[in-house]
Enzyme design. Structure first.
Site, PDB file in Angstrom:
ATOM      1  N   ASP A  11      31.569 -68.987  14.606  1.00 50.12           N
ATOM      2  CA  ASP A  11      32.581 -69.686  13.820  1.00 50.12           C
ATOM      3  C   ASP A  11      32.773 -71.075  14.428  1.00 50.12           C
ATOM      4  OD1 ASP A  11      34.815 -70.022  11.961  1.00 50.12           O
ATOM      5  OD2 ASP A  11      36.130 -69.785  13.686  1.00 50.12           O
ATOM      6  N   SER A  12      33.512 -71.911  13.723  1.00 51.60           N
ATOM      7  CA  SER A  12      33.816 -73.247  14.229  1.00 51.60           C
ATOM      8  C   SER A  12      34.835 -73.204  15.364  1.00 51.60           C
ATOM      9  CB  SER A  12      34.347 -74.129  13.093  1.00 51.60           C
ATOM     10  OG  SER A  12      35.551 -73.590  12.586  1.00 51.60           O
ATOM     11  N   CYS A  74      32.642 -67.650   9.237  1.00 51.56           N
ATOM     12  CA  CYS A  74      33.286 -68.913   8.870  1.00 51.56           C
ATOM     13  C   CYS A  74      32.989 -69.174   7.398  1.00 51.56           C
ATOM     14  CB  CYS A  74      32.714 -70.035   9.740  1.00 51.56           C
ATOM     15  SG  CYS A  74      33.250 -71.704   9.294  1.00 51.56           S
ATOM     16  N   GLU A 153      43.782 -73.710  15.992  1.00 55.31           N
ATOM     17  CA  GLU A 153      42.927 -73.907  17.172  1.00 55.31           C
ATOM     18  C   GLU A 153      43.735 -74.402  18.379  1.00 55.31           C
ATOM     19  OE1 GLU A 153      39.572 -73.684  18.104  1.00 55.31           O
ATOM     20  OE2 GLU A 153      39.209 -72.523  16.302  1.00 55.31           O
ATOM     21  N   CYS A 184      39.497 -68.712   4.841  1.00 55.56           N
ATOM     22  CA  CYS A 184      39.125 -69.296   6.129  1.00 55.56           C
ATOM     23  C   CYS A 184      39.421 -68.231   7.166  1.00 55.56           C
ATOM     24  CB  CYS A 184      39.937 -70.563   6.406  1.00 55.56           C
ATOM     25  SG  CYS A 184      39.714 -71.199   8.087  1.00 55.56           S
ATOM     26  N   HIS A 186      40.215 -68.393  10.134  1.00 53.98           N
ATOM     27  CA  HIS A 186      41.346 -68.695  11.018  1.00 53.98           C
ATOM     28  C   HIS A 186      42.663 -68.136  10.455  1.00 53.98           C
ATOM     29  CE1 HIS A 186      38.582 -71.598  12.795  1.00 53.98           C
ATOM     30  NE2 HIS A 186      39.468 -71.882  13.740  1.00 53.98           N
TER      31      HIS A 186
END
Length: 263
Positions: A11-12, A74, A153, A184, A186
């Site tokens: 993932d990012s 992601c 993040e 997403c 996240h």
């Protein structure tokens, strides 16, 4: 022999741990390498070429480390690079968009679905295209959120305006939709706050993705038959301490094997 090789999950940043958590529950015997590319986050504001190049670099890393399958944990990377990666690499690869769409179609009663995602995922119309494959009678409403990934993040609780930001974006979606896709990986980390502004069914693609991975491994005869708990290694291109503190809180256990990689 191949059954004992690792599964690559990337993932990012920390968002892919929402997928990782479900994989660990469903396939505890599998060896996993998690790659968090937080040094290059957020992906959602990059060009398609930039995202594809970053994903290719990560796939090269997984191939070098002899992974038997890869999960793109992601949505943005799935939308931008899944087709290209499956053409260029022989290793089995799955993304998170099909599982998310599948999960939403299963539960919606009034066929009205909201999608909360990054600006890139929204502009790619990947969820609209995927949902249309399951049903042509759906009404789909999307909202792109540039702020959410960086805020998660960096530590969601550090932002006093976090609920205000969420409310602003969710208010732009349909009030009549009975289903919301967290587009997403996240976003499940802040699902409790999202629930304050949406009362319908929330779809986290993580469970469906883990099940799709199991089916893929089964089909390819790559399921690990060991009775022992698998290994778990983390490779992070950004700040390790920041990643560890958020990931540990979400996963519910201490991360031991964590290493830094160049971004």
């Amino acid at each position: 022999m191949f059954q004992n090789l690792s599964i690559g999950v990337f993932d990012s940043g920390v968002g892919g741990t929402t997928i990782l958590k479900e994989i660990l529950l469903l396939l505890p015997q599998e060896n996993i390498i998690y790659y968090g590319d937080s040094g290059n986050a957020p992906y959602g504001e990059k060009s398609i070429e930039e995202i594809q190049n970053l994903c290719s670099k990560i796939l090269d890393f997984f191939v070098k480390n002899r992974c038997k399958a890869v999960v793109i944990a992601c949505n943005t990377a799935t939308a931008a690079a899944l087709d290209k990666l499956t053409e260029e690499y022989s290793i089995p690869i799955i993304g998170v968009i099909t599982p998310g769409a599948k999960g939403a179609v299963k539960v919606t009663k009034n066929k009205k679905i909201n999608v909360l995602a990054t600006p890139f995922t929204v502009s790619s119309h990947c969820y609209i295209k995927e949902l249309d494959k399951f049903s042509s009678s759906l009404s789909i409403f999307q909202e792109g959120c540039p702020e959410l990934c960086p805020m998660i993040e960096n530590g969601w609780e550090l932002y006093p305006n976090r609920e205000e930001v969420l409310k602003k974006h969710l208010s732009k979606l349909s009030k009549s939709a009975d289903t919301l896709i967290l587009g997403c990986t996240h976003y499940p980390i802040i699902e409790n706050d999202i629930r304050k502004f949406f009362s319908g069914t929330i779809i986290d693609p993580a469970k469906e993705t883990a099940m799709d991975l199991k089916e893929l491994l089964k089909k390819k005869e790559l399921l690990n038959s060991s009775r022992k708990k698998g290994s778990l290694d983390f490779f992070i291109s950004g700040n390790i301490d920041s990643f560890r503190s958020i990931a540990e809180k979400f996963l519910g256990f201490s991360i031991k094997n964590i290493y830094s990689v160049e971004k």
